[in-house]
Design an enzyme around this catalytic site. Structure first.
Site, PDB file in Angstrom:
ATOM      1  N   THR A 290       0.833  -1.198   0.000  1.00  0.00           N
ATOM      2  CA  THR A 290       0.000   0.000   0.000  1.00  0.00           C
ATOM      3  C   THR A 290       0.875   1.259   0.000  1.00  0.00           C
ATOM      4  O   THR A 290       2.022   1.224   0.457  1.00  0.00           O
ATOM      5  CB  THR A 290      -0.891  -0.014   1.261  1.00  0.00           C
ATOM      6  OG1 THR A 290      -1.418   1.282   1.492  1.00  0.00           O
ATOM      7  CG2 THR A 290      -0.114  -0.411   2.503  1.00  0.00           C
TER       8      THR A 290
ATOM      9  N   GLU B 175       0.256   3.527   1.989  1.00  0.00           N
ATOM     10  CA  GLU B 175       0.204   4.024   3.374  1.00  0.00           C
ATOM     11  C   GLU B 175       1.539   3.843   4.099  1.00  0.00           C
ATOM     12  O   GLU B 175       1.776   4.467   5.131  1.00  0.00           O
ATOM     13  CB  GLU B 175      -0.920   3.329   4.146  1.00  0.00           C
ATOM     14  CG  GLU B 175      -2.259   3.546   3.485  1.00  0.00           C
ATOM     15  CD  GLU B 175      -3.452   3.249   4.379  1.00  0.00           C
ATOM     16  OE1 GLU B 175      -3.321   3.328   5.609  1.00  0.00           O
ATOM     17  OE2 GLU B 175      -4.519   2.944   3.818  1.00  0.00           O
TER      18      GLU B 175
ATOM     19  N   TYR C 138      -1.681  -0.850  10.994  1.00  0.00           N
ATOM     20  CA  TYR C 138      -1.849  -1.466   9.670  1.00  0.00           C
ATOM     21  C   TYR C 138      -0.665  -1.137   8.769  1.00  0.00           C
ATOM     22  O   TYR C 138       0.006  -2.022   8.236  1.00  0.00           O
ATOM     23  CB  TYR C 138      -3.156  -0.995   9.005  1.00  0.00           C
ATOM     24  CG  TYR C 138      -3.211  -1.276   7.515  1.00  0.00           C
ATOM     25  CD1 TYR C 138      -3.204  -2.586   7.047  1.00  0.00           C
ATOM     26  CD2 TYR C 138      -3.257  -0.237   6.581  1.00  0.00           C
ATOM     27  CE1 TYR C 138      -3.235  -2.859   5.678  1.00  0.00           C
ATOM     28  CE2 TYR C 138      -3.292  -0.507   5.219  1.00  0.00           C
ATOM     29  CZ  TYR C 138      -3.285  -1.819   4.766  1.00  0.00           C
ATOM     30  OH  TYR C 138      -3.308  -2.077   3.421  1.00  0.00           O
TER      31      TYR C 138
ATOM     32  N   LYS D  24       2.357  -3.533   7.244  1.00  0.00           N
ATOM     33  CA  LYS D  24       2.611  -3.664   5.806  1.00  0.00           C
ATOM     34  C   LYS D  24       4.048  -3.237   5.488  1.00  0.00           C
ATOM     35  O   LYS D  24       4.732  -3.867   4.684  1.00  0.00           O
ATOM     36  CB  LYS D  24       1.625  -2.821   4.994  1.00  0.00           C
ATOM     37  CG  LYS D  24       0.187  -3.302   5.005  1.00  0.00           C
ATOM     38  CD  LYS D  24      -0.030  -4.682   4.405  1.00  0.00           C
ATOM     39  CE  LYS D  24       0.208  -4.730   2.912  1.00  0.00           C
ATOM     40  NZ  LYS D  24      -0.156  -6.073   2.353  1.00  0.00           N
TER      41      LYS D  24
HETATM   42  P1  NAD Z   1      -9.449  -7.499   2.204  1.00  0.00           P
HETATM   43  O1  NAD Z   1      -9.417  -7.262   3.679  1.00  0.00           O
HETATM   44  O2  NAD Z   1     -10.699  -7.205   1.454  1.00  0.00           O
HETATM   45  O3  NAD Z   1      -9.081  -9.029   1.911  1.00  0.00           O
HETATM   46  C1  NAD Z   1      -8.082  -9.706   2.617  1.00  0.00           C
HETATM   47  C2  NAD Z   1      -8.233 -11.189   2.349  1.00  0.00           C
HETATM   48  O4  NAD Z   1      -7.176 -11.874   3.045  1.00  0.00           O
HETATM   49  C3  NAD Z   1      -9.557 -11.768   2.877  1.00  0.00           C
HETATM   50  O5  NAD Z   1     -10.147 -12.602   1.912  1.00  0.00           O
HETATM   51  C4  NAD Z   1      -9.135 -12.568   4.103  1.00  0.00           C
HETATM   52  O6  NAD Z   1      -9.966 -13.697   4.344  1.00  0.00           O
HETATM   53  C5  NAD Z   1      -7.717 -12.979   3.728  1.00  0.00           C
HETATM   54  N1  NAD Z   1      -6.888 -13.249   4.909  1.00  0.00           N
HETATM   55  C6  NAD Z   1      -6.744 -12.460   6.013  1.00  0.00           C
HETATM   56  N2  NAD Z   1      -5.922 -13.053   6.891  1.00  0.00           N
HETATM   57  C7  NAD Z   1      -5.520 -14.226   6.325  1.00  0.00           C
HETATM   58  C8  NAD Z   1      -4.654 -15.271   6.744  1.00  0.00           C
HETATM   59  N3  NAD Z   1      -4.035 -15.227   7.937  1.00  0.00           N
HETATM   60  N4  NAD Z   1      -4.440 -16.315   5.898  1.00  0.00           N
HETATM   61  C9  NAD Z   1      -5.065 -16.372   4.693  1.00  0.00           C
HETATM   62  N5  NAD Z   1      -5.912 -15.409   4.254  1.00  0.00           N
HETATM   63  C10 NAD Z   1      -6.128 -14.355   5.063  1.00  0.00           C
HETATM   64  O7  NAD Z   1      -8.219  -6.699   1.624  1.00  0.00           O
HETATM   65  P2  NAD Z   1      -8.067  -5.960   0.202  1.00  0.00           P
HETATM   66  O8  NAD Z   1      -8.626  -4.597   0.322  1.00  0.00           O
HETATM   67  O9  NAD Z   1      -8.531  -6.862  -0.869  1.00  0.00           O
HETATM   68  O10 NAD Z   1      -6.488  -5.818   0.127  1.00  0.00           O
HETATM   69  C11 NAD Z   1      -5.674  -6.860  -0.438  1.00  0.00           C
HETATM   70  C12 NAD Z   1      -4.210  -6.460  -0.350  1.00  0.00           C
HETATM   71  O11 NAD Z   1      -4.004  -5.244  -1.045  1.00  0.00           O
HETATM   72  C13 NAD Z   1      -3.723  -6.228   1.072  1.00  0.00           C
HETATM   73  O12 NAD Z   1      -2.414  -6.733   1.175  1.00  0.00           O
HETATM   74  C14 NAD Z   1      -3.733  -4.716   1.218  1.00  0.00           C
HETATM   75  O13 NAD Z   1      -2.758  -4.298   2.143  1.00  0.00           O
HETATM   76  C15 NAD Z   1      -3.402  -4.293  -0.185  1.00  0.00           C
HETATM   77  N6  NAD Z   1      -3.906  -2.968  -0.592  1.00  0.00           N
HETATM   78  C16 NAD Z   1      -5.235  -2.677  -0.495  1.00  0.00           C
HETATM   79  C17 NAD Z   1      -5.695  -1.446  -0.939  1.00  0.00           C
HETATM   80  C18 NAD Z   1      -7.171  -1.087  -0.902  1.00  0.00           C
HETATM   81  O14 NAD Z   1      -7.527   0.039  -1.239  1.00  0.00           O
HETATM   82  N7  NAD Z   1      -8.062  -1.991  -0.551  1.00  0.00           N
HETATM   83  C19 NAD Z   1      -4.803  -0.502  -1.454  1.00  0.00           C
HETATM   84  C20 NAD Z   1      -3.444  -0.842  -1.539  1.00  0.00           C
HETATM   85  C21 NAD Z   1      -3.011  -2.085  -1.115  1.00  0.00           C
END
Ligand code: NAD
Length: 343
Positions: free
Chosen positions: A139, A141, A164, A168
């Protein structure tokens, strides 16, 4: 034999957009989706994968070392695209332990399983495993907060402000270390805020829609003037595919939409779209439901991304404009079966 690529967190918001896109685009791979199905994972979002012959799902915990090891061995994993994380900043304030476990220990467990499965010694691949890649999704962030001007580049020093973003940031550094210490083929992408279908109800956009449709006050943190860069989720998926296949080993790539918006402007855009698509019975605008609430502690003021490295090296550009992407998004949340937005 087909190469098996492990995708973690494929039942979450971005993962459940990525998995069907990636598995359909690459029939030459077996795609294994590993997800614990925490409160944030939703298996129903993967129904479209049922028709894909190269797709399979495994429920499990990325932080469970013996389980992850066995998966690498049994499925002969030869590539990783790692989305799984605890991802909600508010939850990291009330309960940071899960963030350290999944984001740090979980990333470590995956990295080290990959190292042991793919490599014989530092800088020495097992024959046939050369070029197996570990791509880590992160991210913007991790860079902390910007002032009124400037952009995050890949050289911006890390300065995470929430549990968070700190977890990360730590995971990014572990990934980096596996390149420098072991010569493993790793890449990282740091992306700005995603929006689109299938996001969990706790996040800003589903919250605005849910509250607006229920005629409840729409909560806006602080003065609503915190700025984020917004990217349509499928554009992020395309960037991840580009970096996974064509990024340089050991490099990080920033991914952004060139769409800086305040939270207030995002909420206002959604309210206007709802006024057109689902007018209120009283006929007044949804925006009158906006209500300012106490700010989140440590709330970063502004994030903005310079994605020129990704554009110059890999030719990636966001394809969706903010207006068209947001219209598609709101229409999706108004679709059949999503009334409670328990998505
Ligand atoms: P999300 O919270 O919607 O999904 C996370 C998924 O990971 C879920 O399906 C959950 O069941 C699974 N999970 C959590 N803990 C777990 C574990 N211990 N073992 C296996 N699975 C596990 O998150 P998202 O918004 O889809 O984000 C996905 C990635 O992208 C993350 O790494 C996040 O840091 C990164 N990211 C997100 C955004 C955003 O805007 N949403 C932006 C930049 C980066």
């Amino acid at each position: 034999m087909k190469r098996t690529v492990l995708i973690t967190g494929g039942a979450g918001f971005i993962g459940s957009n990525f998995v069907p896109f990636f598995a359909a685009l690459h029939p030459e791979y077996e795609v294994v989706n590993l997800d614990l199905l925490t409160y944030a994972g939703n298996a129903a979002h993967l129904r479209e994968c049922d028709v894909l012959p190269n797709y399979s799902f495994v429920q499990g915990d990325i932080a469970d070392v013996p389980f992850v090891d066995a998966l690498f061995r049994d499925r002969d994993i030869r590539g990783v695209i790692h989305f799984a994380a605890e991802s909600h900043v508010d939850n990291s304030i009330s309960g940071p332990a899960a963030f350290v476990r999944t984001n740090l220990t979980g990333t470590f467990a995956l990295l080290d399983a990959a190292r042991r499965h793919w490599m014989e010694a530092p800088n020495r691949w097992k024959p046939g495993y050369e070029g197996c890649r570990f791509h880590h999704i992160s991210t913007d962030e991790v860079y902390g907060s910007l002032g009124e001007t400037g952009l995050f580049t890949e050289e911006t020093p890390y300065a995470p402000n929430s549990p968070y973003s700190a977890s990360k940031a730590g995971s990014d550094l572990l990934v980096r270390s596996y390149f420098h210490t072991y010569g493993m083929d790793v890449t990282t992408s740091n992306c700005s805020n995603n929006y689109g279908p299938k996001q969990h109800r706790e996040k800003l956009i589903p919250t605005v829609i849910r509250h607006a449709l229920a005629e409840r006050p729409i909560p806006i943190y602080g003065d609503g003037l915190n700025v984020r860069d917004w990217l349509y989720v499928l554009d992020h998926c395309k960037a991840v595919d580009a970096v996974y296949h064509r990024g340089r080993a050991g490099e990080t790539y920033n991914v952004g939409g060139n769409a800086e918006m305040t939270n207030l402007a995002i909420a206002g855009t959604i309210c206007s779209l709802l006024d057109a698509l689902r007018p209120r019975a009283c006929g007044r605008p949804h925006a009158e439901l906006l209500a300012f609430v106490e700010d989140r502690p440590g709330h970063d003021r502004r994030y903005a991304i310079d994605a020129s490295k990704l554009q110059a090296e890999l030719g990636w550009q966001p394809e969706e404009s903010f207006a068209s992407g947001m219209a598609k998004t709101v229409e999706w949340y108004l679709g059949p079966g999503r009334e409670g937005l328990g998505v």
